[in-house]
Design a protein around this motif. Structure first.
Motif, PDB file in Angstrom:
ATOM      1  N   ASP A 248      58.112  26.969  47.443  1.00  0.00           N
ATOM      2  CA  ASP A 248      57.754  28.379  47.605  1.00  0.00           C
ATOM      3  C   ASP A 248      58.946  29.269  47.944  1.00  0.00           C
ATOM      4  O   ASP A 248      58.793  30.475  48.114  1.00  0.00           O
ATOM      5  CB  ASP A 248      56.708  28.526  48.724  1.00  0.00           C
ATOM      6  N   LEU A 249      60.127  28.687  48.058  1.00  0.00           N
ATOM      7  CA  LEU A 249      61.320  29.460  48.376  1.00  0.00           C
ATOM      8  C   LEU A 249      62.254  29.431  47.162  1.00  0.00           C
ATOM      9  O   LEU A 249      62.757  28.364  46.791  1.00  0.00           O
ATOM     10  CB  LEU A 249      62.022  28.875  49.606  1.00  0.00           C
ATOM     11  N   PRO A 250      62.510  30.576  46.530  1.00  0.00           N
ATOM     12  CA  PRO A 250      63.306  30.600  45.288  1.00  0.00           C
ATOM     13  C   PRO A 250      64.814  30.528  45.550  1.00  0.00           C
ATOM     14  O   PRO A 250      65.563  31.450  45.238  1.00  0.00           O
ATOM     15  CB  PRO A 250      62.897  31.932  44.646  1.00  0.00           C
ATOM     16  N   TRP A 251      65.243  29.441  46.145  1.00  0.00           N
ATOM     17  CA  TRP A 251      66.648  29.215  46.455  1.00  0.00           C
ATOM     18  C   TRP A 251      67.097  27.888  45.866  1.00  0.00           C
ATOM     19  O   TRP A 251      66.299  26.989  45.628  1.00  0.00           O
ATOM     20  CB  TRP A 251      66.876  29.122  47.953  1.00  0.00           C
ATOM     21  N   ASN A 252      68.394  27.788  45.696  1.00  0.00           N
ATOM     22  CA  ASN A 252      69.040  26.500  45.467  1.00  0.00           C
ATOM     23  C   ASN A 252      69.737  26.166  46.779  1.00  0.00           C
ATOM     24  O   ASN A 252      70.398  27.016  47.368  1.00  0.00           O
ATOM     25  CB  ASN A 252      70.048  26.587  44.323  1.00  0.00           C
TER      26      ASN A 252
ATOM     27  N   ALA B  93      69.651  17.831  51.416  1.00  0.00           N
ATOM     28  CA  ALA B  93      69.138  19.205  51.351  1.00  0.00           C
ATOM     29  C   ALA B  93      67.857  19.235  50.530  1.00  0.00           C
ATOM     30  O   ALA B  93      67.819  18.728  49.410  1.00  0.00           O
ATOM     31  CB  ALA B  93      70.184  20.124  50.707  1.00  0.00           C
ATOM     32  N   ASN B  94      66.829  19.808  51.107  1.00  0.00           N
ATOM     33  CA  ASN B  94      65.534  19.949  50.440  1.00  0.00           C
ATOM     34  C   ASN B  94      65.062  21.381  50.610  1.00  0.00           C
ATOM     35  O   ASN B  94      65.465  22.076  51.533  1.00  0.00           O
ATOM     36  CB  ASN B  94      64.503  19.005  51.073  1.00  0.00           C
ATOM     37  N   ILE B  95      64.177  21.778  49.720  1.00  0.00           N
ATOM     38  CA  ILE B  95      63.690  23.152  49.778  1.00  0.00           C
ATOM     39  C   ILE B  95      62.231  23.198  49.358  1.00  0.00           C
ATOM     40  O   ILE B  95      61.819  22.465  48.461  1.00  0.00           O
ATOM     41  CB  ILE B  95      64.563  24.070  48.893  1.00  0.00           C
ATOM     42  N   SER B  96      61.468  24.010  50.040  1.00  0.00           N
ATOM     43  CA  SER B  96      60.073  24.197  49.687  1.00  0.00           C
ATOM     44  C   SER B  96      59.992  24.831  48.306  1.00  0.00           C
ATOM     45  O   SER B  96      60.806  25.694  47.960  1.00  0.00           O
ATOM     46  CB  SER B  96      59.400  25.104  50.710  1.00  0.00           C
TER      47      SER B  96
END
Length: 178
Positions: free
Chosen positions: A74-78, A69-72
């Protein structure tokens, strides 16, 4: 007919052909992304997974599936992956990723995905997946994001993939601008 008239006619033909060629190249540029996407979905090129309606049923054997799992930034998520599983090829399997918003506003994200090793992409089929649609999280919301999938039993008999013991399914979430 004078040489000047013939030359003008030839220049007009060349200009028309050049304009048609330029329009054809422009059309090809717009069509290239959908055509490439279709090519990848059909062949599994670059680790692109397949989409299916149902699993064929389990066969003897076992293969590991690891989740990433990866996240940009710029996206304030876990965004957390599911635990690694060992499955029978052909068996329908469900796992859950989790996502949590760390913002005070609703946010939307969309996930891109791939499979490694890339040769396994043509044998990894999704039945249902959060990656098929945009996901919206309310402020502070935490959700489970299921994926239903199977690994085609043909992976065991293909000389290119018979040695594969573990497949990694990787997702990266990016923000969707309103």
């Amino acid at each position: 007919m004078s040489d000047s008239t013939a030359l003008d006619r030839n220049n007009g033909k060349v200009a028309l052909r050049a304009a048609l060629f330029a329009l054809g190249m422009l059309a090809l540029a717009f069509a290239s992304v959908p055509l490439y996407r279709i090519f990848c979905q059909v062949t599994g090129f670059g680790g692109t997974t397949q989409v299916a309606n149902e699993a064929p049923g389990a066969v003897a054997g076992e293969i590991g599936v690891r989740f990433d799992a990866n996240i940009s930034r710029d996206l304030p998520w876990n965004f957390e992956p599911a635990a690694t599983v060992r499955i029978a090829p052909g068996a329908r399997t469900t796992v859950n990723y989790t996502a949590e918003s760390y913002t005070s506003l609703p946010t939307k994200g969309t996930a891109t995905f791939n499979v490694t090793p890339v040769q396994a992409g043509q044998y990894f089929s999704k039945i249902e997946c959060f990656c098929f649609t945009e996901q919206e999280l309310a402020p502070g919301e935490k959700v489970e994001m299921p994926i239903n999938f199977f690994v085609d039993p043909a992976i065991l008999t293909d000389p290119e993939t018979a040695h594969i013991d573990e497949i990694t399914l990787s997702y990266t979430f990016f923000p969707v601008e309103n």
